[in-house]
Enzyme design. Structure first.
Site, PDB file in Angstrom:
ATOM      1  N   ASP A   1      25.651  38.689  41.581  1.00  0.00           N
ATOM      2  CA  ASP A   1      26.731  38.873  42.602  1.00  0.00           C
ATOM      3  C   ASP A   1      26.468  38.332  44.039  1.00  0.00           C
ATOM      4  OD1 ASP A   1      28.137  40.224  40.366  1.00  0.00           O
ATOM      5  OD2 ASP A   1      27.516  42.128  40.971  1.00  0.00           O
TER       6      ASP A   1
ATOM      7  N   GLU B   1      37.405  36.942  47.732  1.00  0.00           N
ATOM      8  CA  GLU B   1      38.121  36.190  46.774  1.00  0.00           C
ATOM      9  C   GLU B   1      39.670  36.655  46.615  1.00  0.00           C
ATOM     10  OE1 GLU B   1      35.284  35.157  42.988  1.00  0.00           O
ATOM     11  OE2 GLU B   1      35.417  37.477  43.521  1.00  0.00           O
TER      12      GLU B   1
ATOM     13  N   ASP C   1      31.728  39.843  47.223  1.00  0.00           N
ATOM     14  CA  ASP C   1      32.149  39.972  46.038  1.00  0.00           C
ATOM     15  C   ASP C   1      32.454  41.225  45.131  1.00  0.00           C
ATOM     16  OD1 ASP C   1      31.884  38.159  43.163  1.00  0.00           O
ATOM     17  OD2 ASP C   1      30.892  39.679  42.763  1.00  0.00           O
TER      18      ASP C   1
END
Length: 437
Positions: free
Chosen positions: A390, A292, A183
């Protein structure tokens, strides 16, 4: 495999001026050829690389200043333009600006750019029209030179060699079953699903595993200045004020701009060094790295809008844009995909929607914005699961990729193919967040 080697050139005063002129000729050739392509498109016609090269040879007879640049450099400029237009479309390719882009020129033919080692610290390269130029041999070339690009960064000139290093991508990673979700954030640059926090501020405790950042790191965050030291940040502010008082076009303004560029050059190099270290660490330890799918260019677009329709919360968006760019989200992704070639890792991406709001517990999976109590705390409103926000998001990223199916490519390429899918340059993520319970 092909890799890059960058060295600092030692141009004399005459060579610097000539390199600037050659770069200006290349910029003019790019802009003229792009305008010609657009003019042809407007009337429904097409012109390609071969025809433009022929016309360039004829134009040299009428415009002698075109001959200042080596023929191979001008031809390579037209070839790069042709590739850009084929990849992005003629109307999306940008003009080259004297003020916005650093001057650069590319020599594509290895036999025209011989390299000789002088001693263990210095070497020299022959550049057409420029002659022999020394460069600091900070590390060995490590292979056969395929091409070279000369560019200016601030006050100094550099040469980047494209080298065939003779290495092959491993067929299988050393840890083929190791999978990790990563992340990326604006407080901590990268957090893994295993609880590791990677950030430039934590260089002394690089990659320390923890469910939450240590207290001393949290204290350091309050005084964080990104990649600038306290003295550099203070000097940068002073220079910005001096720039605002300087008259446009004056020599004083040029000196201030140069000083600002020197500071930001150090910032870029520190950021690149950090992303390279993180990429090395992750690709060494994990066979599959899941990110992501973030559209960084769109996320960092200005919110100012137009004069007729000004945007809202422009100052807040500007601060967010600086934070995203400072953390180097896109640079980390590029570094990961480059380093993965040498370890056999696969780098893929999954949709980013709701990863910060979804509970990572497989039996729960609730999506609720209220679960994100603060920037650092995630507390599921359904099952009560508590985790650093996170880390929870990184676990959700990993879970989405595992739900999409096994990855069968382990050759360190720029993406992975799943069972029954065609191999591609980048693995497009599948999977969607579970519906809220």
């Amino acid at each position: 495999m092909l890799t890059g080697r960058r060295y600092r050139l030692e141009f004399d005063a005459g060579q610097k001026l000539l390199a600037e002129r050659i770069a200006a000729v290349c910029r003019s050739a790019w802009n003229t050829a792009l305008e010609q392509r657009r003019a042809y498109r407007r009337r429904g016609a097409f012109i390609g690389y071969a025809e433009q090269c022929r016309q360039l040879a004829e134009a040299k007879k009428e415009f002698p200043w075109l001959a200042e640049a080596p023929a191979q450099v001008l031809q390579q400029t037209l070839k790069d333009l042709d590739q850009a237009c084929r990849r992005h479309g003629t109307w999306k390719v940008r003009w080259k600006s004297k003020t916005r882009q650093a001057p650069s020129l590319r020599f594509p033919t290895p036999k025209h750019i011989p390299v000789e080692v002088i001693n263990r610290r210095w070497a020299r390269v022959f550049l057409p029209k420029l002659g022999w130029v020394r460069f600091r041999l900070s590390r060995p070339l490590g292979g056969a030179v395929r091409s070279a690009t000369v560019s200016r960064d601030g006050e100094h000139w550099f040469i980047s060699f494209l080298v065939e290093d003779g290495q092959r991508a491993p067929q299988v990673h050393a840890r083929p079953d190791a999978v990790v979700g990563v992340d990326r954030g604006v407080v901590t640059a990268a957090v893994t699903s295993d609880g590791e926090f990677f950030d430039r501020r934590h260089a002394t405790a690089f990659g320390v595993s923890s469910s939450e950042p240590p207290e001393e790191s949290m204290a350091a965050r309050a005084d964080d200045r990104g990649y600038l030291s306290a003295g550099e940040a203070e000097r940068y502010v002073r220079l910005q004020r001096r720039l605002a008082r300087a008259e446009k076009g004056s020599a004083r303004r040029a000196r201030v701009v140069c000083a600002l560029g020197a500071i930001m050059g150090r910032v870029r190099r520190r950021r690149a060094d950090f992303t390279a270290q993180v990429a090395h660490r992750l690709t060494r330890d994990y066979a599959h790295i899941v990110l992501e799918d973030l559209k960084v260019r769109g996320m960092t677009a200005s919110a100012s809008g137009t004069a007729a329709a000004p945007g809202a919360r422009v100052a807040q968006k500007s601060g967010l844009n600086r934070a995203i760019l400072d953390k180097g989200w896109y640079g980390l992704e590029v570094a990961l995909r480059s380093a993965a070639r040498y370890t056999g890792s696969v780098v893929s991406a999954v949709p980013a929607a709701y990863t910060s709001r979804t509970c990572s517990v497989a039996a729960c999976g609730r999506v609720d914005a209220k679960s994100r109590e603060s920037q650092a705390l995630f507390r599921c409103t359904a099952c009560g699961y508590v985790e650093h926000a996170d880390v929870n998001a990184a676990k959700c990223i990993k879970a989405r990729e595992q739900a999409a199916g096994p990855v069968v490519s382990g050759r360190g390429d720029f993406g992975g193919a799943r069972v029954g899918e065609a191999s591609s340059a980048r693995s497009t993520a599948r999977g969607a967040p579970r519906a809220a319970a």
